[in-house]
Design a protein around this motif. Structure first.
Motif, short mmCIF file in Angstrom:
data_model
loop_
_atom_site.label_atom_id
_atom_site.label_comp_id
_atom_site.label_asym_id
_atom_site.label_seq_id
_atom_site.Cartn_x
_atom_site.Cartn_y
_atom_site.Cartn_z
N GLU A 249 38.88 98.78 33.47
CA GLU A 249 38.30 98.18 34.95
C GLU A 249 38.62 98.93 36.06
O GLU A 249 39.82 99.96 36.09
CB GLU A 249 39.45 96.87 34.90
N ALA A 278 34.45 102.99 33.98
CA ALA A 278 34.35 102.96 32.24
C ALA A 278 33.41 103.96 31.87
O ALA A 278 33.29 104.28 30.68
CB ALA A 278 33.80 101.40 32.41
N ASP A 298 30.73 94.45 29.08
CA ASP A 298 30.35 93.49 30.15
C ASP A 298 30.24 94.01 31.60
O ASP A 298 30.75 93.71 32.27
CB ASP A 298 31.34 92.25 29.91
N1 SAH Z 1 34.16 90.73 30.96
C1 SAH Z 1 34.78 90.19 32.31
C2 SAH Z 1 33.85 90.13 33.52
C3 SAH Z 1 33.32 91.63 34.01
S1 SAH Z 1 32.53 91.69 35.25
C4 SAH Z 1 35.33 88.75 32.25
O1 SAH Z 1 34.96 87.98 31.33
O2 SAH Z 1 35.94 88.03 32.95
C5 SAH Z 1 32.44 93.32 35.56
C6 SAH Z 1 33.54 93.98 35.73
O3 SAH Z 1 33.31 95.42 35.84
C7 SAH Z 1 34.12 93.91 37.28
O4 SAH Z 1 35.47 93.26 37.13
C8 SAH Z 1 33.90 95.12 38.03
O5 SAH Z 1 35.05 95.35 39.08
C9 SAH Z 1 33.96 96.16 37.12
N2 SAH Z 1 33.25 97.51 37.18
C10 SAH Z 1 32.21 97.85 38.03
N3 SAH Z 1 32.10 98.93 37.78
C11 SAH Z 1 32.72 99.53 37.02
C12 SAH Z 1 32.85 101.01 36.33
N4 SAH Z 1 32.08 101.88 36.84
N5 SAH Z 1 33.91 101.09 35.34
C13 SAH Z 1 34.67 100.23 35.25
N6 SAH Z 1 34.56 98.81 35.54
C14 SAH Z 1 33.75 98.70 36.81
#
Ligand code: SAH
Length: 395
Positions: A249, A278, A298
């Motif tokens: 995250e 990510a 996600d």
């Molecule tokens: N699966 C989670 C929701 C994910 S929402 C659940 O069920 O609660 C997408 C998430 O990706 C967010 O928390 C955001 O902060 C994160 N995010 C956005 N860009 C990102 C990146 N480049 N690398 C890692 N995390 C990222």
């Protein structure tokens, strides 16, 4: 009551069941309007098409609340809330959190209402709904039976619609209270939701059913939960017997909360959380030969605008390609997109291209949508935004 008269032929969208009136559809506005009073919408010949709140500022100047010529008042809103709540109760979710009103999906465009334990979170996305926010909060308390209603301002809507209201308690709650956190239960898991700083209204309630469905495959598997937010997928997977979870995250606050959620569970020591991008993490995992039996992707919506779709597709392809490369034979990839500009066929095409480039034949095990308490209106494609695929690496 003011009357919004459409230009000739511009009634067709409304007649087809899509409730939006664009500024360019409007011929004239007869009479004086007030933000809190629904206007009557008519075609050029004067036939009434329904009623809705009007706001001259955004592109979408009116969203029909009803296709009938009926008063939009407290009694009307109460009926709509009762219907929405009855639908949620019939779903019979195990837990105490979920969406109570999903805007167009519940024939209450502009209103989002989520339940987190005994607190409701209200989001007003249009000027008309904002005028009624307090009344809606009172009605919701009465119908749902909660303790307090917190208003969560939406920055995008505030700009587009010209909304003035800040985040804060609408009804109940303690003014100035720092405890803007609520504990919820979702199936076998418990989470703490940050009402003020969390994403959306605090939690990704729309993934509720998918967390359960994906976790049902987690037993005995080593899991990667990329874009894990506060770790909800990973926690579900652990409860269903995953041998290990790695959560990735980018947000420091979300990663810290994922850590806390993992620690609160049995086997939390088998859940590692790393604060990282990510895209970089996936590349690194692939390079170092780390492999998984279940990968969950996600990501956030890579595009909120139609014009940015091409760049978004590149992003989706990249992460899916890397994730497939990190799967052991027989491994599963649960991959999602929450951008409504990327519809199910386009998303499937991106995954197909990723599988091709990864030289990984994949079996389509199932497709996912958004939780049923986030209703999709067939006549309003914008309400259908979350889609996912469960892919199995055949070899
Ligand atoms: N699966 C989670 C929701 C994910 S929402 C659940 O069920 O609660 C997408 C998430 O990706 C967010 O928390 C955001 O902060 C994160 N995010 C956005 N860009 C990102 C990146 N480049 N690398 C890692 N995390 C990222």
């Amino acid at each position: 009551m003011a009357k919004l008269v459409l230009r000739s032929g511009r009634e067709l969208r409304l007649l087809a069941g899509h409730p939006w009136v664009y500024r360019s559809d409007v011929g004239r506005l007869d009479g004086a309007w007030a933000p809190a009073e629904a206007v009557s919408v008519c075609d050029a010949a004067g036939h009434v098409l329904g009623r809705g709140f009007y706001n001259p500022r955004p592109q979408i100047v009116c969203r029909l609340l009803t296709p009938h010529d009926e008063p939009v008042d407290r009694a009307f809103l109460r009926r709509r809330l009762l219907t929405a709540w009855a639908f949620r109760q019939a779903l019979g979710y195990d837990g105490d959190a979920g969406r109570v009103v999903g805007s167009e999906g519940d024939a209450l465009p502009g209103l989002v209402l989520d339940r987190y334990g005994d607190v409701l979170v209200l989001q007003a996305l249009t000027l008309g709904i904002e005028q009624w926010a307090r009344a809606l909060a009172e009605l919701a308390l009465e119908i749902v039976g909660a303790r307090a209603v917190y208003r969560r301002a939406d920055a995008a809507a505030a700009t587009v619609e010209g909304l003035a209201g800040d985040s804060g308690w609408l009804v109940g709650g303690v003014e100035g209270s720092p405890a803007l956190e609520v504990d919820i239960r979702e199936g076998p898991c418990r989470f703490r939701v940050a009402l003020e700083t969390g994403h959306k209204t605090g939690f990704y309630l729309d993934q509720r059913e998918n967390r359960e469905a994906v976790a049902s495959h987690a037993a005995g598997r080593e899991v990667l939960d990329a874009f894990c937010y506060t770790g909800a997928f990973g926690c579900w997977a652990l409860r269903h017997g995953a041998t290990h979870v790695l959560g990735v995250e980018a947000s420091a606050e979300a990663a810290a909360r994922a850590r806390t959620h993992a620690d609160a569970q049995d086997g939390g020591d088998r859940f590692d959380v790393v604060e990282a991008n990510a895209f970089d993490a996936l590349r690194e995992l692939e390079r170092t030969g780390r492999r998984f039996d279940l990968v969950i992707l996600d990501p956030p919506s890579f595009t909120r605008r139609k014009t940015a779709v091409t760049a978004a597709l590149r992003g989706y392809k990249e992460i899916n390609l890397r994730a497939l490369a990190c799967l052991r034979p027989g491994g599963l990839l649960a991959t999602f997109s929450c951008s409504h500009h990327v519809g199910p066929p386009l998303f499937e095409e991106v995954c197909r291209a990723a599988a091709g480039d990864a030289r990984r034949p994949v079996r389509l095990r199932t497709a996912y949508g958004q939780a049923q308490d986030h209703p999709v209106l067939l006549t309003v494609p914008e309400t259908r935004y979350l889609k996912g695929l469960l892919l199995e690496a055949v070899g």
